[in-house]
Design a protein around this motif. Structure first.
Motif, PDB file in Angstrom:
ATOM      1  N   ARG A  85       0.833  -1.202   0.000  1.00 24.04           N
ATOM      2  CA  ARG A  85       0.000   0.000   0.000  1.00 24.04           C
ATOM      3  C   ARG A  85       0.872   1.257   0.000  1.00 24.04           C
ATOM      4  NH1 ARG A  85      -5.455  -0.149   1.830  1.00 24.04           N
ATOM      5  NH2 ARG A  85      -6.188  -2.299   1.870  1.00 24.04           N
ATOM      6  N   LYS A 111     -13.660  -8.018  -9.519  1.00 25.51           N
ATOM      7  CA  LYS A 111     -14.757  -7.354  -8.821  1.00 25.51           C
ATOM      8  C   LYS A 111     -15.448  -8.383  -7.943  1.00 25.51           C
ATOM      9  CE  LYS A 111     -18.886  -4.574  -9.404  1.00 25.51           C
ATOM     10  NZ  LYS A 111     -19.861  -4.006 -10.335  1.00 25.51           N
ATOM     11  N   PRO A 154      -5.080   4.117  -3.619  1.00 23.51           N
ATOM     12  CA  PRO A 154      -6.544   4.085  -3.686  1.00 23.51           C
ATOM     13  C   PRO A 154      -7.012   4.336  -5.121  1.00 23.51           C
ATOM     14  CG  PRO A 154      -5.815   5.405  -1.822  1.00 23.51           C
ATOM     15  CD  PRO A 154      -4.588   5.103  -2.633  1.00 23.51           C
ATOM     16  N   GLU A 157     -12.387   7.531  -8.208  1.00 29.78           N
ATOM     17  CA  GLU A 157     -13.832   7.296  -8.094  1.00 29.78           C
ATOM     18  C   GLU A 157     -14.405   6.491  -9.255  1.00 29.78           C
ATOM     19  OE1 GLU A 157     -17.832  10.010  -7.761  1.00 29.78           O
ATOM     20  OE2 GLU A 157     -15.970  10.799  -6.902  1.00 29.78           O
ATOM     21  N   ALA A 160     -13.460   2.782  -8.580  1.00 31.03           N
ATOM     22  CA  ALA A 160     -13.667   2.240  -7.230  1.00 31.03           C
ATOM     23  C   ALA A 160     -14.815   1.241  -7.153  1.00 31.03           C
ATOM     24  CB  ALA A 160     -13.878   3.372  -6.235  1.00 31.03           C
ATOM     25  N   HIS A 161     -15.769   1.304  -8.081  1.00 30.36           N
ATOM     26  CA  HIS A 161     -16.883   0.340  -8.047  1.00 30.36           C
ATOM     27  C   HIS A 161     -16.419  -1.068  -8.440  1.00 30.36           C
ATOM     28  CE1 HIS A 161     -16.729   1.418 -12.289  1.00 30.36           C
ATOM     29  NE2 HIS A 161     -17.447   0.334 -12.542  1.00 30.36           N
ATOM     30  N   HIS A 163     -12.817  -2.085  -7.938  1.00 32.91           N
ATOM     31  CA  HIS A 163     -11.876  -2.427  -6.870  1.00 32.91           C
ATOM     32  C   HIS A 163     -11.425  -1.140  -6.204  1.00 32.91           C
ATOM     33  CE1 HIS A 163      -8.657  -4.370  -4.658  1.00 32.91           C
ATOM     34  NE2 HIS A 163      -9.138  -5.536  -5.057  1.00 32.91           N
ATOM     35  N   ASP A 164     -11.182  -1.200  -4.912  1.00 34.11           N
ATOM     36  CA  ASP A 164     -10.816   0.021  -4.183  1.00 34.11           C
ATOM     37  C   ASP A 164      -9.349   0.400  -4.308  1.00 34.11           C
ATOM     38  OD1 ASP A 164      -9.930  -2.113  -2.645  1.00 34.11           O
ATOM     39  OD2 ASP A 164     -10.392  -1.145  -0.740  1.00 34.11           O
ATOM     40  N   ARG A 165      -8.525  -0.438  -4.947  1.00 31.98           N
ATOM     41  CA  ARG A 165      -7.105  -0.153  -5.119  1.00 31.98           C
ATOM     42  C   ARG A 165      -6.727  -0.326  -6.582  1.00 31.98           C
ATOM     43  NH1 ARG A 165      -5.400   1.884  -0.532  1.00 31.98           N
ATOM     44  NH2 ARG A 165      -3.282   1.501  -1.138  1.00 31.98           N
TER      45      ARG A 165
END
Length: 196
Positions: A85, A111, A154, A157, A160-161, A163-165
């Motif tokens: 990260r 996903k 991260p 936007e 992000a739907h 994967h968040d990374r």
């Protein structure tokens, strides 16, 4: 989390290094041609594939085969180590001592909970570099390898739907600095700003 990525031998080379060495690009094309159609997978207990990364020698960027994930005590680490990260590196910049670029033409994210894979391309067939940190490792049989972990940030936007990374993509204009700058919070902050 980047669980897989691809390197197509028909890549364009304008996006990896601002001043790419022909030997690096020729080496990448040779590796990609030998592995055409195969997705890069994490190296592990049973899978001993080595993948090309770009590191910096005293004089120039160089191509090096490397083990995806860290070796600890002669074995692949028990903790997830194929990705690191970006926030962790900001908090502990000592992890930035050794850095590399991971050349790719795509990366894949799953996903959840649908368990559907999505492929991401920067441009159609363009070569790009993902930020990585490296360390030396040794297998139980005494073989020494450079190990690498892809730096994840991260997701914006619009992704992000799924994967968040996502991987921290290094623009060609920053590739030299990513490989050579002093290890510290400044270089990771600069890379995150450039990637945004």
């Amino acid at each position: 989390m980047c669980a897989s990525y691809g390197l197509d031998p028909r890549f364009t080379d304008a996006e990896l290094l601002a001043e790419a060495d022909e030997a690096v690009l020729d080496g990448l094309r040779g590796w990609a041609e030998q592995n055409a159609g195969e997705t890069v997978r994490p190296t592990g207990k049973n899978l001993r594939n080595l993948n090309p990364i770009v590191t910096q020698t005293d004089t120039a960027p160089t191509l090096e085969p490397a083990w995806w994930g860290f070796l600890v005590g002669g074995e692949p680490s028990k903790f997830p180590s194929i990705n690191t990260r970006s926030e962790r590196l900001q908090d502990r910049p000592g992890g930035l001592k050794n850095r590399a670029l991971v050349p790719a033409t795509s990366w894949y994210e799953m996903k959840k909970p649908e368990r559907v894979w999505h492929e991401f391309l920067v441009d159609d067939g363009a070569l790009f570099g993902m930020a990585a940190v490296t360390q030396h490792g040794r297998t139980a049989d005494g073989q020494s390898f450079t190990c690498y972990s892809i730096v994840m940030r991260p997701a914006p936007e619009h992704l992000a739907h799924i994967h968040d990374r996502m991987p921290l993509l290094i623009p060609a204009s920053l590739s030299g600095d990513w490989l050579t700058a002093e290890p510290g919070r400044e270089i990771i902050d600069e890379a995150l700003l450039a990637a945004a």
